[in-house]
Design a protein around this motif. Structure first.
Motif, PDB file in Angstrom:
ATOM      1  N   ALA A 164       0.812  -1.224   0.000  1.00 30.48           N
ATOM      2  CA  ALA A 164       0.000   0.000   0.000  1.00 30.48           C
ATOM      3  C   ALA A 164       0.843   1.270   0.000  1.00 30.48           C
ATOM      4  CB  ALA A 164      -0.964   0.004   1.190  1.00 30.48           C
ATOM      5  N   THR A 165       1.889   1.305   0.790  1.00 28.21           N
ATOM      6  CA  THR A 165       2.687   2.529   0.907  1.00 28.21           C
ATOM      7  C   THR A 165       3.740   2.648  -0.193  1.00 28.21           C
ATOM      8  OG1 THR A 165       4.228   1.414   2.379  1.00 28.21           O
ATOM      9  CG2 THR A 165       2.419   2.606   3.432  1.00 28.21           C
ATOM     10  N   ASN A 166       3.639   1.783  -1.209  1.00 29.21           N
ATOM     11  CA  ASN A 166       4.634   1.742  -2.294  1.00 29.21           C
ATOM     12  C   ASN A 166       6.024   1.393  -1.768  1.00 29.21           C
ATOM     13  OD1 ASN A 166       2.754   2.441  -4.302  1.00 29.21           O
ATOM     14  ND2 ASN A 166       3.027   4.625  -3.872  1.00 29.21           N
ATOM     15  N   ALA A 167       6.071   0.487  -0.793  1.00 22.86           N
ATOM     16  CA  ALA A 167       7.350   0.029  -0.239  1.00 22.86           C
ATOM     17  C   ALA A 167       8.216  -0.530  -1.364  1.00 22.86           C
ATOM     18  CB  ALA A 167       7.105  -1.047   0.809  1.00 22.86           C
ATOM     19  N   GLN A 168       9.528  -0.309  -1.257  1.00 25.73           N
ATOM     20  CA  GLN A 168      10.443  -0.862  -2.261  1.00 25.73           C
ATOM     21  C   GLN A 168      10.714  -2.324  -1.985  1.00 25.73           C
ATOM     22  OE1 GLN A 168      13.112   2.653  -1.649  1.00 25.73           O
ATOM     23  NE2 GLN A 168      14.199   1.617  -3.310  1.00 25.73           N
ATOM     24  N   LEU A 169      10.538  -2.712  -0.729  1.00 27.93           N
ATOM     25  CA  LEU A 169      10.929  -4.046  -0.285  1.00 27.93           C
ATOM     26  C   LEU A 169       9.807  -4.656   0.543  1.00 27.93           C
ATOM     27  CD1 LEU A 169      13.134  -6.224   0.331  1.00 27.93           C
ATOM     28  CD2 LEU A 169      13.885  -4.757   2.217  1.00 27.93           C
ATOM     29  N   VAL A 170       9.421  -5.893   0.208  1.00 35.78           N
ATOM     30  CA  VAL A 170       8.445  -6.611   1.035  1.00 35.78           C
ATOM     31  C   VAL A 170       9.119  -7.849   1.614  1.00 35.78           C
ATOM     32  CG1 VAL A 170       6.294  -7.939   1.041  1.00 35.78           C
ATOM     33  CG2 VAL A 170       6.388  -5.748  -0.153  1.00 35.78           C
ATOM     34  N   LEU A 171       9.008  -8.002   2.927  1.00 31.32           N
ATOM     35  CA  LEU A 171       9.575  -9.150   3.624  1.00 31.32           C
ATOM     36  C   LEU A 171       8.448 -10.044   4.109  1.00 31.32           C
ATOM     37  CD1 LEU A 171      12.184  -7.216   5.805  1.00 31.32           C
ATOM     38  CD2 LEU A 171      12.596  -8.439   3.654  1.00 31.32           C
ATOM     39  N   ALA A 172       8.587 -11.334   3.886  1.00 25.30           N
ATOM     40  CA  ALA A 172       7.525 -12.272   4.258  1.00 25.30           C
ATOM     41  C   ALA A 172       8.147 -13.506   4.905  1.00 25.30           C
ATOM     42  CB  ALA A 172       6.724 -12.651   3.019  1.00 25.30           C
ATOM     43  N   ASP A 173       7.956 -13.624   6.226  1.00 23.74           N
ATOM     44  CA  ASP A 173       8.514 -14.755   6.967  1.00 23.74           C
ATOM     45  C   ASP A 173       7.503 -15.899   6.970  1.00 23.74           C
ATOM     46  OD1 ASP A 173      10.169 -16.296   8.504  1.00 23.74           O
ATOM     47  OD2 ASP A 173       9.845 -15.178  10.361  1.00 23.74           O
ATOM     48  N   GLU A 174       7.790 -16.947   6.236  1.00 22.29           N
ATOM     49  CA  GLU A 174       6.906 -18.111   6.102  1.00 22.29           C
ATOM     50  C   GLU A 174       5.463 -17.702   5.774  1.00 22.29           C
ATOM     51  OE1 GLU A 174       7.767 -21.528   7.203  1.00 22.29           O
ATOM     52  OE2 GLU A 174       9.593 -21.181   8.381  1.00 22.29           O
ATOM     53  N   PRO A 175       5.280 -16.958   4.691  1.00 26.61           N
ATOM     54  CA  PRO A 175       3.937 -16.446   4.394  1.00 26.61           C
ATOM     55  C   PRO A 175       2.940 -17.540   4.039  1.00 26.61           C
ATOM     56  CG  PRO A 175       5.390 -16.083   2.515  1.00 26.61           C
ATOM     57  CD  PRO A 175       6.257 -16.589   3.639  1.00 26.61           C
ATOM     58  N   THR A 176       3.437 -18.746   3.753  1.00 28.73           N
ATOM     59  CA  THR A 176       2.531 -19.807   3.303  1.00 28.73           C
ATOM     60  C   THR A 176       2.395 -20.938   4.311  1.00 28.73           C
ATOM     61  OG1 THR A 176       4.329 -20.939   2.155  1.00 28.73           O
ATOM     62  CG2 THR A 176       3.087 -19.324   0.882  1.00 28.73           C
ATOM     63  N   ALA A 177       2.941 -20.746   5.510  1.00 30.75           N
ATOM     64  CA  ALA A 177       2.956 -21.840   6.495  1.00 30.75           C
ATOM     65  C   ALA A 177       1.551 -22.293   6.903  1.00 30.75           C
ATOM     66  CB  ALA A 177       3.761 -21.424   7.724  1.00 30.75           C
ATOM     67  N   ASN A 178       0.584 -21.379   6.836  1.00 26.46           N
ATOM     68  CA  ASN A 178      -0.774 -21.748   7.253  1.00 26.46           C
ATOM     69  C   ASN A 178      -1.705 -22.022   6.083  1.00 26.46           C
ATOM     70  OD1 ASN A 178      -0.424 -21.668  10.068  1.00 26.46           O
ATOM     71  ND2 ASN A 178      -0.438 -19.438  10.008  1.00 26.46           N
ATOM     72  N   LEU A 179      -1.121 -22.314   4.919  1.00 28.12           N
ATOM     73  CA  LEU A 179      -1.938 -22.553   3.726  1.00 28.12           C
ATOM     74  C   LEU A 179      -1.647 -23.945   3.172  1.00 28.12           C
ATOM     75  CD1 LEU A 179      -1.239 -19.119   1.965  1.00 28.12           C
ATOM     76  CD2 LEU A 179      -3.243 -19.722   3.331  1.00 28.12           C
ATOM     77  N   ASP A 180      -2.644 -24.538   2.512  1.00 28.91           N
ATOM     78  CA  ASP A 180      -2.381 -25.821   1.852  1.00 28.91           C
ATOM     79  C   ASP A 180      -1.474 -25.563   0.650  1.00 28.91           C
ATOM     80  OD1 ASP A 180      -3.991 -25.705  -0.807  1.00 28.91           O
ATOM     81  OD2 ASP A 180      -5.396 -25.001   0.721  1.00 28.91           O
ATOM     82  N   HIS A 181      -0.932 -26.635   0.089  1.00 27.69           N
ATOM     83  CA  HIS A 181       0.125 -26.456  -0.890  1.00 27.69           C
ATOM     84  C   HIS A 181      -0.300 -25.668  -2.126  1.00 27.69           C
ATOM     85  CE1 HIS A 181       2.674 -27.533  -4.345  1.00 27.69           C
ATOM     86  NE2 HIS A 181       3.572 -27.071  -3.516  1.00 27.69           N
ATOM     87  N   ASP A 182      -1.459 -25.985  -2.678  1.00 29.93           N
ATOM     88  CA  ASP A 182      -1.892 -25.292  -3.895  1.00 29.93           C
ATOM     89  C   ASP A 182      -2.115 -23.804  -3.636  1.00 29.93           C
ATOM     90  OD1 ASP A 182      -1.717 -27.575  -5.292  1.00 29.93           O
ATOM     91  OD2 ASP A 182      -3.886 -27.949  -5.438  1.00 29.93           O
ATOM     92  N   THR A 183      -2.758 -23.511  -2.495  1.00 34.43           N
ATOM     93  CA  THR A 183      -3.002 -22.108  -2.138  1.00 34.43           C
ATOM     94  C   THR A 183      -1.678 -21.399  -1.891  1.00 34.43           C
ATOM     95  OG1 THR A 183      -5.048 -22.847  -1.096  1.00 34.43           O
ATOM     96  CG2 THR A 183      -4.329 -20.618  -0.591  1.00 34.43           C
ATOM     97  N   ALA A 184      -0.762 -22.095  -1.223  1.00 35.19           N
ATOM     98  CA  ALA A 184       0.564 -21.528  -0.944  1.00 35.19           C
ATOM     99  C   ALA A 184       1.246 -21.139  -2.244  1.00 35.19           C
ATOM    100  CB  ALA A 184       1.414 -22.544  -0.181  1.00 35.19           C
ATOM    101  N   GLY A 199       7.503  -3.612  -9.457  1.00 34.90           N
ATOM    102  CA  GLY A 199       8.956  -3.506  -9.305  1.00 34.90           C
ATOM    103  C   GLY A 199       9.429  -3.626  -7.865  1.00 34.90           C
ATOM    104  N   THR A 200       8.577  -4.197  -7.015  1.00 36.07           N
ATOM    105  CA  THR A 200       8.922  -4.366  -5.598  1.00 36.07           C
ATOM    106  C   THR A 200       9.833  -5.580  -5.426  1.00 36.07           C
ATOM    107  OG1 THR A 200       6.652  -3.691  -5.193  1.00 36.07           O
ATOM    108  CG2 THR A 200       7.887  -4.535  -3.299  1.00 36.07           C
ATOM    109  N   THR A 201      10.851  -5.448  -4.604  1.00 38.12           N
ATOM    110  CA  THR A 201      11.706  -6.591  -4.278  1.00 38.12           C
ATOM    111  C   THR A 201      11.013  -7.421  -3.196  1.00 38.12           C
ATOM    112  OG1 THR A 201      13.610  -5.191  -4.704  1.00 38.12           O
ATOM    113  CG2 THR A 201      14.014  -7.253  -3.498  1.00 38.12           C
ATOM    114  N   PHE A 202      10.908  -8.731  -3.414  1.00 40.47           N
ATOM    115  CA  PHE A 202      10.296  -9.618  -2.415  1.00 40.47           C
ATOM    116  C   PHE A 202      11.351 -10.555  -1.840  1.00 40.47           C
ATOM    117  CE2 PHE A 202       5.663  -9.267  -2.278  1.00 40.47           C
ATOM    118  CZ  PHE A 202       5.401  -8.441  -3.356  1.00 40.47           C
ATOM    119  N   VAL A 203      11.412 -10.636  -0.527  1.00 38.66           N
ATOM    120  CA  VAL A 203      12.280 -11.603   0.146  1.00 38.66           C
ATOM    121  C   VAL A 203      11.391 -12.392   1.101  1.00 38.66           C
ATOM    122  CG1 VAL A 203      14.306 -11.952   1.593  1.00 38.66           C
ATOM    123  CG2 VAL A 203      14.228 -10.002   0.015  1.00 38.66           C
TER     124      VAL A 203
END
Ligand SMILES: Nc1ncnc2c1ncn2[C@@H]1O[C@H](COP(=O)(O)OP(=O)(O)OP(=O)(O)O)[C@@H](O)[C@H]1O
Ligand SMILES: [Mg+2]
Length: 242
Positions: A164-184, A199-203
């Motif tokens: 939302a804030t047009n961040a240059q960098l998005v960090l996601a610590d285990e963003p899919t841990a609570n999702l089934d595999h296909d959804t993940a 053009g956002t960098t994702f880690v």
């Protein structure tokens, strides 16, 4: 001509936790660089240091020694206040348990950082939220509350909020841990699409080997060290040096 600085650079980066007499060497002197607009994953077993590394990059935790540069800033030198400002200005976060505010609608959750972290005027906020709802495919659910949508949809909203804030960098610590595999997998593909579009960098981090294949650069952590560069990283390096 001077080569462009990578977006993130770690040099002999160390994090040691001390609890009384006990020392835990969570990160043991790692070196790495992450280029702007790349799609990067840290993989490794539980306790290998993924969260510790992401927290240092996100200025939520302080390096013990070594140097960590994020968006031209030596983040190890930032005090609490400056770190908070830096985060609010440059970094978006996606969490394992979504962290949406239950009493707010999907729309309001995405709008929240534009009111609370930055101070956008109403019209600009509205345009940004509509654009992001569209981008993550949630326009039809804008008025729903988090308990009325699925886990995958919640994470879509969280990705939109992080952007939302047009961040240059998005960090996601285990963003899919609570999702089934296909959804993940679909959430990771959505993040990649957002990288292409904004053009956002994702880690992100995961210990799911099936998810890591979607990343372009893979850093494998083992007991606080980076154990080996990925095949893809090696191919890229060879292409550069050819
Ligand atoms: N606040 C803390 N105080 C003391 N030790 C900590 C702290 N945070 C993490 N550790 C330790 O540092 C090491 C790395 O932990 P970290 O949470 O970074 O691993 P991780 O790779 O994210 O693991 P997981 O996959 O379980 O999330 C572990 O040995 C952990 O117990
Ligand atoms: Mg972790």
């Amino acid at each position: 001509m001077k080569a462009a600085m990578p977006l993130i650079r770690a040099e002999r980066l160390v994090k040691t936790y001390r609890t009384g007499e006990v020392e835990v060497h969570a990160v043991r002197g790692v070196d790495f660089a992450i280029e702007s607009k790349s799609f990067v994953v840290f993989v490794g077993p539980s306790g290998s240091g993924k969260t510790t590394l992401l927290n240092m990059i996100g200025c939520l935790d302080h390096p013990t020694s070594g140097k960590l540069t994020v968006i031209d800033t030596d983040v190890g030198q930032l005090g609490r206040r400056a770190a908070a400002n830096f985060r609010g200005e440059h970094i978006g976060f996606v969490f394992q348990d979504f962290n949406l505010i239950p009493v707010l609608t999907v729309y309001e959750n995405i709008e929240y950082p534009l009111i609370m972290v930055q101070d956008w005027p109403e019209k600009k906020r509205r345009e940004q939220v509509m654009r992001l709802l569209e981008a993550v495919g949630m326009s039809g659910q804008a008025g729903k509350r988090p308990d009325q949508i699925s886990g995958g949809q919640k994470q879509r909203v969280a990705v939109a909020r992080a952007l939302a804030t047009n961040a240059q960098l998005v960090l996601a610590d285990e963003p899919t841990a609570n999702l089934d595999h296909d959804t993940a997998y679909r959430v990771i593909e959505l993040m990649k699409k957002m990288r292409d579009e904004f053009g956002t960098t994702f880690v992100f981090s995961t210990h799911d080997p099936k998810i890591m294949g979607a990343a372009e650069v893979v850093f494998t952590l083992e007991d606080g060290g980076i154990s080996k560069p990925s095949e893809k990283a090696l191919e890229k390096a060879e292409a550069v040096h050819a």
